[in-house]
Design an enzyme around this catalytic site. Structure first.
Site, short mmCIF file in Angstrom:
data_model
loop_
_atom_site.label_atom_id
_atom_site.label_comp_id
_atom_site.label_asym_id
_atom_site.label_seq_id
_atom_site.Cartn_x
_atom_site.Cartn_y
_atom_site.Cartn_z
N CYS A 61 37.89 36.62 34.84
CA CYS A 61 39.22 37.19 34.64
C CYS A 61 39.69 36.93 33.19
O CYS A 61 39.69 35.79 32.73
CB CYS A 61 40.20 36.56 35.63
SG CYS A 61 41.83 37.31 35.50
N CYS A 63 42.70 37.16 31.95
CA CYS A 63 44.13 36.88 31.81
C CYS A 63 44.47 35.41 32.03
O CYS A 63 45.62 35.08 32.32
CB CYS A 63 44.92 37.73 32.80
SG CYS A 63 44.43 39.44 32.78
N CYS A 80 35.79 38.57 38.58
CA CYS A 80 36.47 39.77 39.08
C CYS A 80 35.58 40.57 40.03
O CYS A 80 34.43 40.83 39.71
CB CYS A 80 36.88 40.64 37.90
SG CYS A 80 38.03 41.95 38.36
N CYS A 82 38.54 38.61 41.79
CA CYS A 82 38.75 37.19 42.09
C CYS A 82 39.13 36.98 43.56
O CYS A 82 39.43 37.95 44.28
CB CYS A 82 39.85 36.65 41.18
SG CYS A 82 41.43 37.48 41.42
N CYS A 91 46.46 40.80 42.08
CA CYS A 91 45.81 40.83 40.76
C CYS A 91 46.89 40.53 39.72
O CYS A 91 47.72 41.38 39.42
CB CYS A 91 45.19 42.21 40.53
SG CYS A 91 44.61 42.46 38.84
#
Ligand code: SF4
EC number: 1.8.7.2
Length: 122
Positions: A61, A63, A80, A82, A91
């Site tokens: 991920c 972010c 991902c 996740c 998400c």
């Protein structure tokens, strides 16, 4: 002269971007989720996933902050899609949004050209 193995080639970067773009479209369709109404968000997340796939071999991920990315990849929790997405359709990157989400757009498609264009504008 030798080229370091870790240097990504433009070709493999493009391949990973394309594979993550296709994954995002298919997964959105399969889970009945939609891309963000601001496709620049979608583009940035797909690009981040492709970069991690290139660097780490897995679409970790993009972010989140990690102390040790390689260790996170092994744990697999944030690969991902996740665990929060798989289990609860959550998400936090806003790549996959349920239709009731205020930021959800009405598409499950994005082209490579759109991704590159939108990421250039950032
Ligand atoms: S929050 Fe989960 S599903 Fe969303 S981009 Fe990150 S890893 Fe993928």
């Amino acid at each position: 002269m030798t080229t370091p193995k870790s240097t990504p080639t433009g070709q493999s970067q493009g391949k990973n971007l394309e594979s993550m773009r296709k994954f995002a479209e298919k997964y959105a369709s399969r889970t009945d989720t939609y891309f963000c109404s601001n496709l620049a968000v979608t583009a940035a997340v797909i690009k981040g996933l492709a970069q991690h796939k290139e660097e780490l071999g897995s679409p970790l991920c993009p972010c989140r902050h990690y102390e040790d990315k390689a260790a996170e990849v092994k744990k697999a929790y944030w690969n991902c899609p996740c665990v929060p997405m798989r289990e609860e359709k959550k998400c936090h990157c806003m790549l996959f949004l349920t239709p009731d989400n205020a930021f959800a757009g009405d598409t499950q498609e994005i082209t490579t050209e759109q991704i590159n264009e939108l990421c250039q504008q950032m």
